[in-house]
Design a protein around this motif. Sequence first.
Motif, PDB file in Angstrom:
ATOM      1  N   ASN A  45      38.788  46.091  39.394  1.00 49.14           N
ATOM      2  CA  ASN A  45      37.746  45.327  40.063  1.00 49.14           C
ATOM      3  C   ASN A  45      36.547  45.299  39.113  1.00 49.14           C
ATOM      4  N   GLN A  77      44.372  42.506  37.442  1.00 51.65           N
ATOM      5  CA  GLN A  77      43.259  42.211  38.331  1.00 51.65           C
ATOM      6  C   GLN A  77      43.585  42.579  39.776  1.00 51.65           C
ATOM      7  N   ASP A  78      42.609  43.177  40.440  1.00 53.79           N
ATOM      8  CA  ASP A  78      42.738  43.463  41.871  1.00 53.79           C
ATOM      9  C   ASP A  78      42.664  42.133  42.634  1.00 53.79           C
ATOM     10  N   ILE A  79      43.788  41.725  43.192  1.00 55.67           N
ATOM     11  CA  ILE A  79      43.844  40.430  43.880  1.00 55.67           C
ATOM     12  C   ILE A  79      42.903  40.397  45.083  1.00 55.67           C
ATOM     13  N   GLN A  80      42.708  41.532  45.710  1.00 51.63           N
ATOM     14  CA  GLN A  80      41.825  41.569  46.875  1.00 51.63           C
ATOM     15  C   GLN A  80      40.419  41.118  46.514  1.00 51.63           C
ATOM     16  N   GLU A  81      39.968  41.489  45.320  1.00 46.38           N
ATOM     17  CA  GLU A  81      38.626  41.104  44.894  1.00 46.38           C
ATOM     18  C   GLU A  81      38.500  39.592  44.741  1.00 46.38           C
ATOM     19  N   ILE A  82      39.520  38.946  44.162  1.00 41.99           N
ATOM     20  CA  ILE A  82      39.392  37.507  43.902  1.00 41.99           C
ATOM     21  C   ILE A  82      39.746  36.649  45.116  1.00 41.99           C
ATOM     22  N   THR A  83      40.273  37.266  46.163  1.00 39.81           N
ATOM     23  CA  THR A  83      40.553  36.505  47.384  1.00 39.81           C
ATOM     24  C   THR A  83      39.515  36.764  48.471  1.00 39.81           C
ATOM     25  N   ASP A  84      38.598  37.687  48.215  1.00 38.70           N
ATOM     26  CA  ASP A  84      37.518  37.972  49.158  1.00 38.70           C
ATOM     27  C   ASP A  84      36.327  37.065  48.844  1.00 38.70           C
ATOM     28  N   PRO A  85      35.964  36.159  49.753  1.00 39.36           N
ATOM     29  CA  PRO A  85      34.885  35.209  49.460  1.00 39.36           C
ATOM     30  C   PRO A  85      33.546  35.873  49.169  1.00 39.36           C
ATOM     31  N   ASN A 139      34.395  37.978  45.396  1.00 33.42           N
ATOM     32  CA  ASN A 139      34.962  37.252  44.266  1.00 33.42           C
ATOM     33  C   ASN A 139      33.882  36.794  43.286  1.00 33.42           C
ATOM     34  N   ILE A 179      51.512  33.531  40.188  1.00 31.65           N
ATOM     35  CA  ILE A 179      50.471  33.074  41.116  1.00 31.65           C
ATOM     36  C   ILE A 179      49.742  31.835  40.568  1.00 31.65           C
TER      37      ILE A 179
END
Length: 260
Positions: free
Chosen positions: A28, A64-72, A75, A137
């Motif tokens: 992150n 990359q932490d996907i949660q970070e880039i999918t959290d509005p 991100n 992805i």
Amino acid sequence: MDSSILLNIQDQVAYIKFNRPKKFNSFNREMAFNLQKTLDDCIRNDEVRAIVLTGEGKAFCAGQDIQEITDPEQNPGFKKILDDHYNPIITRIRNVEKPVIAAVNGVAAGAGANIALACDIVVASEEASFIQAFSKIGLIPDSAGTFFLPRLIGFQRASALAMLGDKVGAVEAERMGMIYKYFPTETFQEEVESLAKKLSKMPTKALAYTKKALNKSFNNSLEEQLALESEYQIAAASTEDYEEGVAAFIEKRKPEFKGK
């Protein structure tokens, strides 16, 4: 600094450990900045003569932490992620005038794989694997994956791995020249420490000139590279370690390099 990056300095070796095991050591924003700061600290510390990057738990780094880039709300956007996070990490690894070992203890995926491949020497546990996960992805390899991978294993293999996202085990990675060596899991830590200690006792400035010459070789012509080798060889010959190396050779003893 939070605990996402751990630093342990022993015997002139800096062991840097990615420490988000529940997230397979994925990055992150905070972890990326912490790694940059830790690398900077190692660059400035004259007691550090070799650096090891490795991971806590089962993974080396899942990228990359996907949660970070999918959290509005969290991100930062891809431009910031690349310009602020990964590109500076790769630049530091290639520019630090000390050898950097990637000790890949488990899965290395996406940016995690490419951070490993940017290091000077890559070794892996027999259970480790590498995967260019980006296409799965809808993304492209970043963190210099499109730069180092084809140079390591050739265009065809690099193209196939980047597009198909196939997982490559440590044994196959060694066979195709992606990594230097793999070691049995049960002796992996011992082998990494032995390699790191060996590098830490070698002529650090000569290793730095070697690294700089290899960096330049990616773009230089033959004539330019020969001129660069001449320049760096003259510089290396002016170091205390060169004098010690020659003296030890003449006296038939083991040299004691100081990294000066």
